[in-house]
Design a protein around this motif. Structure first.
Motif, PDB file in Angstrom:
ATOM      1  N   ASP A 276       9.784  -3.450   5.567  1.00 50.06           N
ATOM      2  CA  ASP A 276       8.974  -2.880   6.647  1.00 50.06           C
ATOM      3  C   ASP A 276       8.716  -1.398   6.400  1.00 50.06           C
ATOM      4  O   ASP A 276       7.590  -0.910   6.576  1.00 50.06           O
ATOM      5  N   ALA A 277       9.753  -0.677   5.970  1.00 48.98           N
ATOM      6  CA  ALA A 277       9.568   0.740   5.640  1.00 48.98           C
ATOM      7  C   ALA A 277       8.588   0.896   4.490  1.00 48.98           C
ATOM      8  O   ALA A 277       7.716   1.777   4.496  1.00 48.98           O
ATOM      9  N   ASN A 278       8.704   0.007   3.507  1.00 48.87           N
ATOM     10  CA  ASN A 278       7.795   0.081   2.368  1.00 48.87           C
ATOM     11  C   ASN A 278       6.352  -0.129   2.785  1.00 48.87           C
ATOM     12  O   ASN A 278       5.432   0.487   2.231  1.00 48.87           O
ATOM     13  N   ALA A 279       6.126  -0.993   3.765  1.00 51.84           N
ATOM     14  CA  ALA A 279       4.756  -1.227   4.237  1.00 51.84           C
ATOM     15  C   ALA A 279       4.146   0.058   4.789  1.00 51.84           C
ATOM     16  O   ALA A 279       2.949   0.325   4.609  1.00 51.84           O
ATOM     17  N   ALA A 280       4.970   0.865   5.458  1.00 55.58           N
ATOM     18  CA  ALA A 280       4.472   2.147   5.973  1.00 55.58           C
ATOM     19  C   ALA A 280       4.160   3.105   4.834  1.00 55.58           C
ATOM     20  O   ALA A 280       3.143   3.808   4.852  1.00 55.58           O
ATOM     21  N   PHE A 281       5.018   3.134   3.833  1.00 56.89           N
ATOM     22  CA  PHE A 281       4.832   4.063   2.716  1.00 56.89           C
ATOM     23  C   PHE A 281       3.692   3.628   1.790  1.00 56.89           C
ATOM     24  O   PHE A 281       2.913   4.453   1.316  1.00 56.89           O
ATOM     25  N   PHE A 282       3.613   2.319   1.500  1.00 57.85           N
ATOM     26  CA  PHE A 282       2.708   1.819   0.461  1.00 57.85           C
ATOM     27  C   PHE A 282       1.352   1.359   0.985  1.00 57.85           C
ATOM     28  O   PHE A 282       0.438   1.102   0.208  1.00 57.85           O
ATOM     29  N   ASP A 283       1.226   1.187   2.292  1.00 59.58           N
ATOM     30  CA  ASP A 283      -0.097   0.962   2.895  1.00 59.58           C
ATOM     31  C   ASP A 283      -0.771  -0.345   2.461  1.00 59.58           C
ATOM     32  O   ASP A 283      -1.952  -0.346   2.089  1.00 59.58           O
ATOM     33  N   PRO A 284      -0.084  -1.481   2.504  1.00 59.44           N
ATOM     34  CA  PRO A 284      -0.752  -2.736   2.153  1.00 59.44           C
ATOM     35  C   PRO A 284      -1.881  -3.109   3.109  1.00 59.44           C
ATOM     36  O   PRO A 284      -2.782  -3.868   2.732  1.00 59.44           O
ATOM     37  N   LYS A 285      -1.853  -2.571   4.338  1.00 65.28           N
ATOM     38  CA  LYS A 285      -2.936  -2.861   5.290  1.00 65.28           C
ATOM     39  C   LYS A 285      -4.288  -2.419   4.758  1.00 65.28           C
ATOM     40  O   LYS A 285      -5.325  -2.947   5.151  1.00 65.28           O
ATOM     41  N   HIS A 286      -4.258  -1.422   3.881  1.00 64.84           N
ATOM     42  CA  HIS A 286      -5.510  -0.904   3.307  1.00 64.84           C
ATOM     43  C   HIS A 286      -5.508  -1.063   1.788  1.00 64.84           C
ATOM     44  O   HIS A 286      -5.978  -0.193   1.060  1.00 64.84           O
ATOM     45  N   ASP A 287      -4.951  -2.198   1.327  1.00 62.59           N
ATOM     46  CA  ASP A 287      -4.927  -2.510  -0.109  1.00 62.59           C
ATOM     47  C   ASP A 287      -4.252  -1.410  -0.926  1.00 62.59           C
ATOM     48  O   ASP A 287      -4.687  -1.086  -2.035  1.00 62.59           O
ATOM     49  N   PHE A 288      -3.197  -0.815  -0.352  1.00 62.87           N
ATOM     50  CA  PHE A 288      -2.348   0.160  -1.047  1.00 62.87           C
ATOM     51  C   PHE A 288      -3.063   1.472  -1.376  1.00 62.87           C
ATOM     52  O   PHE A 288      -2.604   2.236  -2.218  1.00 62.87           O
ATOM     53  N   LYS A 289      -4.174   1.728  -0.708  1.00 64.42           N
ATOM     54  CA  LYS A 289      -4.918   2.969  -0.993  1.00 64.42           C
ATOM     55  C   LYS A 289      -4.097   4.218  -0.695  1.00 64.42           C
ATOM     56  O   LYS A 289      -4.280   5.251  -1.328  1.00 64.42           O
ATOM     57  N   GLY A 290      -3.189   4.137   0.270  1.00 64.23           N
ATOM     58  CA  GLY A 290      -2.388   5.306   0.625  1.00 64.23           C
ATOM     59  C   GLY A 290      -0.997   5.306   0.023  1.00 64.23           C
ATOM     60  O   GLY A 290      -0.129   6.063   0.482  1.00 64.23           O
ATOM     61  N   SER A 291      -0.769   4.511  -1.018  1.00 67.77           N
ATOM     62  CA  SER A 291       0.604   4.350  -1.521  1.00 67.77           C
ATOM     63  C   SER A 291       1.190   5.628  -2.086  1.00 67.77           C
ATOM     64  O   SER A 291       2.338   5.979  -1.789  1.00 67.77           O
ATOM     65  N   ILE A 292       0.428   6.346  -2.903  1.00 63.17           N
ATOM     66  CA  ILE A 292       0.972   7.577  -3.498  1.00 63.17           C
ATOM     67  C   ILE A 292       1.076   8.673  -2.444  1.00 63.17           C
ATOM     68  O   ILE A 292       2.097   9.366  -2.342  1.00 63.17           O
ATOM     69  N   ALA A 293       0.047   8.803  -1.635  1.00 69.95           N
ATOM     70  CA  ALA A 293       0.088   9.804  -0.566  1.00 69.95           C
ATOM     71  C   ALA A 293       1.202   9.494   0.427  1.00 69.95           C
ATOM     72  O   ALA A 293       1.829  10.409   0.980  1.00 69.95           O
ATOM     73  N   GLY A 294       1.480   8.209   0.651  1.00 64.79           N
ATOM     74  CA  GLY A 294       2.551   7.838   1.577  1.00 64.79           C
ATOM     75  C   GLY A 294       3.913   8.274   1.079  1.00 64.79           C
ATOM     76  O   GLY A 294       4.729   8.817   1.836  1.00 64.79           O
TER      77      GLY A 294
END
Length: 352
Positions: A276-294
């Protein structure tokens, strides 16, 4: 060949964070915070670090930025200053077409990296046979750590036969399994178990959405007339670049039961909290577009970075992602290491 002491550490299993990139607000390398990150991982008890990988941003190789050699060298300097070279696995990310990969492998080997994490991303024009040939050429220079990168961030799906041929290559000593897909992950395990080099290859999870389950699972694969057991012994993860002190503590808890007949249910629950924490960091809701920024956002909140900036302006937090990070911070306070960072930050940021 891989140094015997490093090979032993690799097969024992450990925590290997994928090293982020520290930037200033004008998207220039922030050397102070870049060095602080490496110091953080060492002091947190990580068993190694991977530099020049997806979390470090592949764009460090672009002529516009030309940061690949600089960033790899800085991390190596900090490892040498800490005097942990022989007990710390040093992995360099290697990318691109054959000639580029060869040059990156030569440089990484020259400055002291133990292994090259070889990405197949961005090479969709090459066949599986051509990628195997590329791997063989890189393996002639530096021990290779394979990398099954998820398609959502530039990887592609590979066949069982590809991984079987990959595992058979001399000087391959590890594979990071990160397709974020159970079926594809199993292909890698089965291929390695059926390789004559099975005992030479350590499997590491890169499935940030399934970390604890990967580490707790013993695979039993029928090969010919015998049954082969194989474990995923450690992790090489972007997720582990944050809250790393707690990661190390939790990894030790997992290792205590890796060979047990029963697994405490609390670890399975913990695994879902981490997902669940990883979902916030890696942004799968938006196809991981925010993963590095997260990832960078979490490190910024702790003071390890000055901001969540990435080399490309389009790489930024997605709508609602900051609020999701707020949520998991509040819900899973037992997963972060803010107090550890707070106690040591001034030391890591100090000039040496």
């Amino acid at each position: 060949m891989l140094k015997q002491e490093i090979k032993g550490l690799l097969h024992e299993g450990t925590v290997i964070p994928a090293h982020p990139l520290a930037l200033t607000s004008d998207r220039q390398l922030d050397e102070t915070h870049q060095r602080a990150l490496t110091r953080y991982y060492i002091d947190a008890g990580a068993g190694g670090v991977a530099v020049g990988v997806h979390t470090t941003q592949f764009e460090i190789r672009d002529p516009e930025f030309a940061l690949f050699e600089k960033v790899l060298t800085m991390a190596m300097e900090e490892i040498e200053n800490a005097k942990v070279q022989n007990s710390f696995i040093k992995i360099a990310g290697i990318c691109g077409p054959v000639e580029q990969a060869i040059q990156e492998a030569k440089y990484s080997k020259e400055i002291g990296y133990d292994l090259g994490l070889l990405s197949m991303g961005g090479l969709n024009d090459l066949s599986e046979d051509e990628l195997i040939s590329r791997t063989e050429k890189v393996a002639e220079i530096i021990p290779v750590f394979g990398f099954y990168l998820q398609p959502s961030v530039g990887g592609r799906v590979f066949t069982y036969d590809f991984w079987k041929h990959f595992a058979d290559i001399p000087n391959v000593y590890g594979i990071k399994i990160a397709p974020f897909n159970r079926y594809h992950s199993f292909d890698v395990v089965r291929a390695v178990c059926n390789s004559k080099r099975n005992d030479e290859i350590a499997l590491y999870t890169g499935n940030d959405d399934n970390i604890v389950n990967d580490l707790l699972t013993t695979y039993r694969i029928k090969t010919g007339d015998k049954m082969v057991e194989k474990k995923i012994v450690g992790g090489l993860l972007g997720h582990w670049s944050v809250w790393t002190k707690r990661v190390v503590d939790l990894f030790e808890e997992v290792k205590k039961v890796q060979n047990a007949d029963t697994v405490p249910s609390k670890l399975l629950t913990l695994g879902q909290e981490i997902t669940d924490a990883n979902a916030a960091f890696f942004d799968p809701k938006h196809d991981f577009k925010g993963s590095i920024a997260g990832i960078n956002e979490v490190l910024t909140r702790q003071g390890l970075l000055q901001g969540n900036w990435c080399l490309l302006e389009k790489e930024k937090l997605s709508p609602g992602q900051s609020e999701e990070i707020d949520r998991v911070y509040a819900d899973y306070a037992h997963l972060h290491d803010d107090e550890f960072v707070k106690r040591n930050l001034s030391k890591w940021l100090a000039e040496r």
